[in-house]
Design a protein around this motif. Structure first.
Motif, PDB file in Angstrom:
ATOM      1  N   TRP A 183       0.833  -1.204   0.000  1.00 13.47           N
ATOM      2  CA  TRP A 183       0.000   0.000   0.000  1.00 13.47           C
ATOM      3  C   TRP A 183       0.867   1.253   0.000  1.00 13.47           C
ATOM      4  CZ3 TRP A 183      -4.179   1.670  -1.724  1.00 13.47           C
ATOM      5  CH2 TRP A 183      -4.839   2.796  -1.215  1.00 13.47           C
ATOM      6  N   ARG A 184       1.998   1.208   0.717  1.00 16.06           N
ATOM      7  CA  ARG A 184       2.907   2.338   0.677  1.00 16.06           C
ATOM      8  C   ARG A 184       3.443   2.551  -0.739  1.00 16.06           C
ATOM      9  NH1 ARG A 184       6.969   1.281   5.772  1.00 16.06           N
ATOM     10  NH2 ARG A 184       5.374   0.912   7.371  1.00 16.06           N
ATOM     11  N   ALA A 185       3.706   1.452  -1.435  1.00 18.27           N
ATOM     12  CA  ALA A 185       4.199   1.558  -2.813  1.00 18.27           C
ATOM     13  C   ALA A 185       3.155   2.204  -3.715  1.00 18.27           C
ATOM     14  CB  ALA A 185       4.587   0.181  -3.344  1.00 18.27           C
ATOM     15  N   VAL A 186       1.902   1.832  -3.511  1.00 22.01           N
ATOM     16  CA  VAL A 186       0.813   2.435  -4.287  1.00 22.01           C
ATOM     17  C   VAL A 186       0.757   3.938  -4.016  1.00 22.01           C
ATOM     18  CG1 VAL A 186      -1.701   2.565  -4.522  1.00 22.01           C
ATOM     19  CG2 VAL A 186      -0.571   0.341  -4.460  1.00 22.01           C
ATOM     20  N   LEU A 187       0.819   4.317  -2.757  1.00 27.44           N
ATOM     21  CA  LEU A 187       0.740   5.729  -2.388  1.00 27.44           C
ATOM     22  C   LEU A 187       1.944   6.510  -2.897  1.00 27.44           C
ATOM     23  CD1 LEU A 187      -0.639   5.418   1.259  1.00 27.44           C
ATOM     24  CD2 LEU A 187      -1.894   6.020  -0.817  1.00 27.44           C
ATOM     25  N   MET A 188       3.111   5.898  -2.916  1.00 27.97           N
ATOM     26  CA  MET A 188       4.283   6.576  -3.452  1.00 27.97           C
ATOM     27  C   MET A 188       4.192   6.727  -4.968  1.00 27.97           C
ATOM     28  SD  MET A 188       6.201   7.668  -1.066  1.00 27.97           S
ATOM     29  CE  MET A 188       7.693   8.058  -1.992  1.00 27.97           C
ATOM     30  N   PRO A 238       8.646  10.645  -7.070  1.00 27.92           N
ATOM     31  CA  PRO A 238       7.684  11.205  -6.114  1.00 27.92           C
ATOM     32  C   PRO A 238       7.979  12.668  -5.838  1.00 27.92           C
ATOM     33  CG  PRO A 238       8.547   9.104  -5.330  1.00 27.92           C
ATOM     34  CD  PRO A 238       9.392   9.510  -6.507  1.00 27.92           C
ATOM     35  N   VAL A 239       6.933  13.466  -5.819  1.00 31.30           N
ATOM     36  CA  VAL A 239       7.097  14.892  -5.553  1.00 31.30           C
ATOM     37  C   VAL A 239       7.430  15.142  -4.092  1.00 31.30           C
ATOM     38  CG1 VAL A 239       4.613  15.261  -5.205  1.00 31.30           C
ATOM     39  CG2 VAL A 239       6.057  17.170  -5.884  1.00 31.30           C
ATOM     40  N   PHE A 240       6.877  14.343  -3.186  1.00 36.57           N
ATOM     41  CA  PHE A 240       7.284  14.341  -1.787  1.00 36.57           C
ATOM     42  C   PHE A 240       6.744  13.095  -1.113  1.00 36.57           C
ATOM     43  CE2 PHE A 240       3.454  17.135  -1.837  1.00 36.57           C
ATOM     44  CZ  PHE A 240       2.608  16.414  -1.008  1.00 36.57           C
ATOM     45  N   ILE A 241       7.380  12.741  -0.008  1.00 31.39           N
ATOM     46  CA  ILE A 241       6.915  11.606   0.775  1.00 31.39           C
ATOM     47  C   ILE A 241       5.680  12.041   1.549  1.00 31.39           C
ATOM     48  CG2 ILE A 241       7.495   9.964   2.605  1.00 31.39           C
ATOM     49  CD1 ILE A 241      10.446  10.384   1.825  1.00 31.39           C
ATOM     50  N   PRO A 242       4.561  11.347   1.418  1.00 28.61           N
ATOM     51  CA  PRO A 242       3.296  11.851   1.976  1.00 28.61           C
ATOM     52  C   PRO A 242       3.078  11.558   3.456  1.00 28.61           C
ATOM     53  CG  PRO A 242       2.864   9.854   0.758  1.00 28.61           C
ATOM     54  CD  PRO A 242       4.343  10.139   0.596  1.00 28.61           C
ATOM     55  N   ILE A 243       4.134  11.732   4.258  1.00 31.77           N
ATOM     56  CA  ILE A 243       3.991  11.651   5.709  1.00 31.77           C
ATOM     57  C   ILE A 243       3.948  13.079   6.229  1.00 31.77           C
ATOM     58  CG2 ILE A 243       4.977  10.814   7.870  1.00 31.77           C
ATOM     59  CD1 ILE A 243       6.568   8.782   6.239  1.00 31.77           C
ATOM     60  N   HIS A 244       2.908  13.433   6.926  1.00 30.57           N
ATOM     61  CA  HIS A 244       2.782  14.824   7.357  1.00 30.57           C
ATOM     62  C   HIS A 244       3.630  15.082   8.601  1.00 30.57           C
ATOM     63  CE1 HIS A 244       1.160  18.700   8.452  1.00 30.57           C
ATOM     64  NE2 HIS A 244       0.640  18.758   7.250  1.00 30.57           N
ATOM     65  N   PRO A 245       4.495  16.094   8.548  1.00 28.47           N
ATOM     66  CA  PRO A 245       5.379  16.382   9.682  1.00 28.47           C
ATOM     67  C   PRO A 245       4.741  17.318  10.703  1.00 28.47           C
ATOM     68  CG  PRO A 245       5.964  17.787   7.862  1.00 28.47           C
ATOM     69  CD  PRO A 245       4.822  16.920   7.375  1.00 28.47           C
ATOM     70  N   ARG A 246       3.481  17.109  11.011  1.00 29.91           N
ATOM     71  CA  ARG A 246       2.784  18.005  11.930  1.00 29.91           C
ATOM     72  C   ARG A 246       3.488  18.024  13.289  1.00 29.91           C
ATOM     73  NH1 ARG A 246      -3.696  18.092  13.368  1.00 29.91           N
ATOM     74  NH2 ARG A 246      -3.597  19.895  14.749  1.00 29.91           N
ATOM     75  N   GLY A 247       3.731  19.205  13.767  1.00 32.25           N
ATOM     76  CA  GLY A 247       4.384  19.363  15.048  1.00 32.25           C
ATOM     77  C   GLY A 247       5.890  19.225  14.955  1.00 32.25           C
ATOM     78  N   ALA A 248       6.410  18.846  13.786  1.00 32.25           N
ATOM     79  CA  ALA A 248       7.857  18.701  13.608  1.00 32.25           C
ATOM     80  C   ALA A 248       8.241  19.119  12.207  1.00 32.25           C
ATOM     81  CB  ALA A 248       8.280  17.265  13.883  1.00 32.25           C
TER      82      ALA A 248
END
Length: 334
Positions: A145-150, A311-321
């Motif tokens: 699933w991570r591969a699909v999202l990437m 990939p334009v960016f890794i879709p992990i949100h760095p909220r708070g960091a």
């Protein structure tokens, strides 16, 4: 200078009035004639493409059909924010016909209004148009699933599988409401079904175009084309204005997206009519780019060259960091 709303809150699309300085301008601007011309062109072109589909080579039908249906989606966007010279019920009626074949306008209107809470831009669960995921969610996803999202973070992936993922998200959201016993959107879906049935009746019974052909050669390509604009327009930034891009594209894409590609202008002044966006951008380009951290591109060709397969960016949100090393160089606007 582009007008900035006093607070980063949701725009009340039912009550926002046209700017006072619209009085006394040329009649074609006061009555928003450019928007009327676009509406006539869209529906006329759509009817022509459908009625004469047999006489149009399929590559041309794909290109023209995708453009016209994606253009209709842009007109729906304009009806949410602009077209203030006519009452809400009329502009809603004018863009409501579901020729795009997949999303009820009322649902799009609601979710997009929520999206314009600028202080929530990009946050998963708060921004309805975010492609980010919370770090804890990403950690529990399977490798597949991570591969699909990437892959979806590449331009090619966004165009190929982006529509499927958007439909999946819509069905999951609506299905969760139904499972919880919440049928608030039932009327919306019923009216959408009636409207879509009428559209497909015209397509199949009047124009004698197979429905599968309509979806394969027009609807899906239009969905993909529309996602080209959304691909780059938001990223994480410390300040809300740094999360909104500007793509300085040509008239072909500018007209297609009703200049929403100059997205920083739209988020700062969402009720500005589409045909006034380029002028507002030209008058204060340097100031706008200072505000969005120079998150700017020279066109969609540049975007394709850089991120067609990357990939334009890794879709992990760095909220708070915001300083956390979870982004690629592109995510930092490099």
């Amino acid at each position: 200078m582009v007008a900035v709303p006093p607070t980063p809150s949701v725009i009340d699309v039912d009550t926002v009035r046209a700017p006072a300085d619209s009085r006394g301008v040329a009649w074609w601007r006061r009555w928003e004639i450019p928007t009327w011309l676009v509406a006539v062109a869209i529906y006329g072109a759509w009817a022509g493409l459908v009625l004469f589909h047999d006489a149009i080579p399929w590559p041309l039908l794909v290109l023209a059909g995708a453009y016209v249906l994606a253009w209709h989606f842009s007109l729906q966007h304009e009806a949410i924010h602009g077209w203030r010279s006519i009452p809400l019920w009329l502009r809603t009626a004018l863009v409501w016909p579901p020729i795009g074949g997949w999303l009820p306008f009322a649902l799009y209107r609601h979710s997009h209004t929520v999206h314009h809470r600028n202080h929530n831009l990009t946050y998963p669960g708060l921004d309805t148009e975010s492609v980010y995921h919370r770090e804890e969610d990403w950690a529990r996803y399977s490798k597949a699933w991570r591969a699909v999202l990437m892959f979806n973070q590449t331009l090619l992936g966004r165009m190929l599988i982006g529509p499927v993922l958007r439909l999946r998200k819509l069905l999951l959201t609506e299905g969760a409401l139904v499972r919880a016993g919440d049928f608030r959107n039932g009327g919306i879906w019923l009216r959408f079904a009636v409207g879509l049935a009428a559209v497909l009746w015209f397509v199949s019974s009047v124009a004698h175009m197979p429905i599968w052909k309509y979806y394969l050669l027009m609807v899906y390509p239009a969905f993909s084309l529309g996602l080209v604009r959304a691909f780059i327009e938001h990223r994480w930034g410390e300040h809300p204005e740094e999360r909104v891009a500007s793509v300085e594209s040509n008239w072909v894409f500018g007209l297609l997206f009703l200049w929403n590609n100059l997205h920083i202008v739209h988020h700062l002044d969402p009720v500005l009519p589409w045909y006034e966006i380029p002028g507002a951008y030209r008058r204060d380009r340097e100031g706008l780019l200072r505000r969005n951290g120079s998150y700017v591109f020279r066109g969609y060709g540049e975007i394709a060259r850089r991120w067609l397969l990357r990939p334009v960016f890794i879709p992990i949100h760095p909220r708070g960091a915001p300083d956390k090393a979870v982004t690629l160089a592109a995510h930092r606007g490099a």
